[in-house]
Design an enzyme around this catalytic site. Structure first.
Site, PDB file in Angstrom:
ATOM      1  N   ASN A  73       0.832  -1.222   0.000  1.00 46.72           N
ATOM      2  CA  ASN A  73       0.000   0.000   0.000  1.00 46.72           C
ATOM      3  C   ASN A  73       0.858   1.260   0.000  1.00 46.72           C
ATOM      4  OD1 ASN A  73       0.994   0.077   2.555  1.00 46.72           O
ATOM      5  ND2 ASN A  73      -0.986   0.278   3.591  1.00 46.72           N
ATOM      6  N   ARG A 113      20.967   4.990  23.636  1.00 45.22           N
ATOM      7  CA  ARG A 113      19.585   5.098  23.169  1.00 45.22           C
ATOM      8  C   ARG A 113      18.739   4.120  23.989  1.00 45.22           C
ATOM      9  NH1 ARG A 113      18.402   3.832  16.874  1.00 45.22           N
ATOM     10  NH2 ARG A 113      18.957   1.727  17.526  1.00 45.22           N
ATOM     11  N   TYR A 146       7.148  -3.327  19.263  1.00 40.51           N
ATOM     12  CA  TYR A 146       7.517  -3.878  17.949  1.00 40.51           C
ATOM     13  C   TYR A 146       7.867  -5.371  18.059  1.00 40.51           C
ATOM     14  CZ  TYR A 146      10.479  -5.115  14.018  1.00 40.51           C
ATOM     15  OH  TYR A 146      11.040  -5.783  12.954  1.00 40.51           O
ATOM     16  N   ALA A 182       5.349  -6.991   5.174  1.00 34.01           N
ATOM     17  CA  ALA A 182       4.719  -5.672   5.360  1.00 34.01           C
ATOM     18  C   ALA A 182       4.499  -5.381   6.843  1.00 34.01           C
ATOM     19  CB  ALA A 182       3.390  -5.639   4.621  1.00 34.01           C
TER      20      ALA A 182
HETATM   21  N1  UDP Z   1      23.265   3.681  16.379  1.00 33.65           N
HETATM   22  C1  UDP Z   1      24.014   4.813  16.675  1.00 33.65           C
HETATM   23  N2  UDP Z   1      23.661   5.993  16.099  1.00 33.65           N
HETATM   24  C2  UDP Z   1      22.594   6.110  15.239  1.00 33.65           C
HETATM   25  C3  UDP Z   1      21.857   4.955  14.923  1.00 33.65           C
HETATM   26  C4  UDP Z   1      22.210   3.751  15.521  1.00 33.65           C
HETATM   27  O1  UDP Z   1      24.964   4.761  17.445  1.00 33.65           O
HETATM   28  O2  UDP Z   1      22.317   7.236  14.772  1.00 33.65           O
HETATM   29  C5  UDP Z   1      23.632   2.401  16.991  1.00 33.65           C
HETATM   30  C6  UDP Z   1      22.510   1.780  17.823  1.00 33.65           C
HETATM   31  O3  UDP Z   1      22.597   2.244  19.151  1.00 33.65           O
HETATM   32  C7  UDP Z   1      22.811   0.293  17.698  1.00 33.65           C
HETATM   33  C8  UDP Z   1      23.453   0.156  16.320  1.00 33.65           C
HETATM   34  O4  UDP Z   1      23.866   1.479  15.956  1.00 33.65           O
HETATM   35  O5  UDP Z   1      23.762  -0.090  18.649  1.00 33.65           O
HETATM   36  C9  UDP Z   1      22.506  -0.352  15.273  1.00 33.65           C
HETATM   37  O6  UDP Z   1      21.334   0.425  15.330  1.00 33.65           O
HETATM   38  P1  UDP Z   1      20.215   0.344  14.218  1.00 33.65           P
HETATM   39  O7  UDP Z   1      19.172   1.379  14.555  1.00 33.65           O
HETATM   40  O8  UDP Z   1      20.836   0.418  12.871  1.00 33.65           O
HETATM   41  O9  UDP Z   1      19.603  -1.118  14.357  1.00 33.65           O
HETATM   42  P2  UDP Z   1      18.988  -1.873  15.649  1.00 33.65           P
HETATM   43  O10 UDP Z   1      20.121  -2.649  16.235  1.00 33.65           O
HETATM   44  O11 UDP Z   1      18.399  -0.851  16.564  1.00 33.65           O
HETATM   45  O12 UDP Z   1      17.950  -2.772  15.038  1.00 33.65           O
END
Ligand code: UDP
Length: 332
Positions: free
Chosen positions: A32, A282, A141, A74
């Site tokens: 979609n 994060r 999620y 999806a």
């Molecule tokens: N990460 C980071 N800076 C960013 C985005 C991601 O340091 O701007 C780090 C995040 O903390 C994780 C790794 O990169 O340790 C991979 O993150 P991503 O969001 O790509 O995938 P996830 O592991 O969350 O599915």
């Protein structure tokens, strides 16, 4: 096989469509365009512009096409967003999936291949992650994907369907010819953000946390090439015989790679500097996640072609370096 590819215009779905064609199958895309890109579909691939919650549309599509198998990509996939708007995730990732399964079964299509995630495991007690380790997601999620996994187990137990479920680690990279690749809006993933920062398209990259109990203090992840993921899905087709089978596979290379190693790979491949700022952790990021994929290797004969970060980043770089201007804009 004639294969319904739900979400076939998205990042992983569009790579799988190409792999299906290369393997001699006939993909038919249902999307979609909530997030997918029309430009990611090869010429000549049949497309139905429909959402999976639309029962009447699904009935029309299943009646017209007579599929052998359904692949389902999806889903909404932003962990942070799922925390703040969980209902959006339950409606799309769970309810709409059940609507799709119901339509599929009513039209007597019994084979299902599902995109799941290592986020179903939550914070693992030990590594690498093996399929039968406890699953305890720490965000909506991951929970939505686990809910569907459990429903699929029940449907297979009841001999309603056969299914293969793939739990991806960090899907990464792009088609080797640079024709399609990752393009999320908003983008939250490390590799495209680091490349964008190197290209000067973003002000810089923030590294989320430098005090993790890992060798360089940044998070460890298992980056697996998107075409390798697709190949595993197709290798499972032969295992889905009569209804009653439920197969679960963790898909990763098994190689833990730190955030700083990813940044170094981007700098090496691009020849450019990634302007980096070091920031706090994060929320919701486990320190380390990597897979044991021995089961997929033994049962499906799956062997990732891309075993380390640099060649994966090379494909991503090729895509980002040639991505048409406004590519993302054509999506909607
Ligand atoms: N990460 C980071 N800076 C960013 C985005 C991601 O340091 O701007 C780090 C995040 O903390 C994780 C790794 O990169 O340790 C991979 O993150 P991503 O969001 O790509 O995938 P996830 O592991 O969350 O599915």
């Amino acid at each position: 096989m004639k294969v319904l590819v739900a979400g076939g215009a998205g990042y992983i779905g569009s790579h799988c469509v190409r792999q299906l064609l290369a393997a001699g199958h006939t993909p038919v895309v249902v999307d979609n365009f909530a997030y997918g890109h029309r430009g990611s579909l090869p010429a000549g691939v049949k497309l139905h512009d429909a959402g999976l919650a639309d029962v009447a549309a699904l009935d029309r599509i299943f009646a017209a096409e007579r599929f052998d198998l359904v692949m389902h990509f999806a889903a909404f996939c932003y962990v942070g967003e799922s925390v703040h708007t969980p209902l959006k995730y339950y409606l799309n990732n769970v309810s709409a999936t059940y609507t799709l399964l119901d339509a599929m079964v009513r039209h007597d299509v019994r084979k299902f291949v599902f995109s799941s995630t290592c986020a179903t495991f939550g914070v693992p007690a030990s590594l690498p992650l093996v399929e039968d380790m406890p699953q305890a997601p720490i965000n909506p999620y991951g929970q939505t994907k686990l809910d569907v996994e459990n429903a699929l187990r029940a449907l297979a137990h009841a001999k309603t369907i056969s299914c293969a479920v793939f739990r991806y680690f960090n899907a990464a990279g792009a088609a080797e010819d640079g024709s399609i690749g990752e393009d999320h809006d908003p983008e939250t993933h490390l590799i495209p953000l680091a490349i964008g920062a190197a290209q000067g398209l973003r002000p810089g990259l923030q590294v989320f946390g430098t005090d993790y109990p890992t060798p360089d203090g940044t998070c460890l992840r298992d980056y697996v090439h998107v075409d390798d993921l697709s190949r595993a899905h197709i290798a499972a087709f032969d295992k889905l015989g009569t209804p009653g089978t439920a197969l679960f596979y963790n898909l990763g290379t098994g190689t833990p790679t730190s955030v700083l190693e990813v940044i170094r790979a981007v700098e090496k491949v691009s020849g450019l500097k990634v302007p980096v700022k070091f920031g706090p952790r994060r929320e919701g990021d486990p320190p380390a996640l990597f897979a044991n994929s021995a089961k997929a290797q033994a049962e499906l004969g799956w062997k990732p072609k891309f075993m380390s970060i640099e060649p994966i980043v090379e494909t991503a770089w090729r895509w980002h370096a040639r991505k048409p201007a406004g590519y993302g804009d054509r999506a909607k």
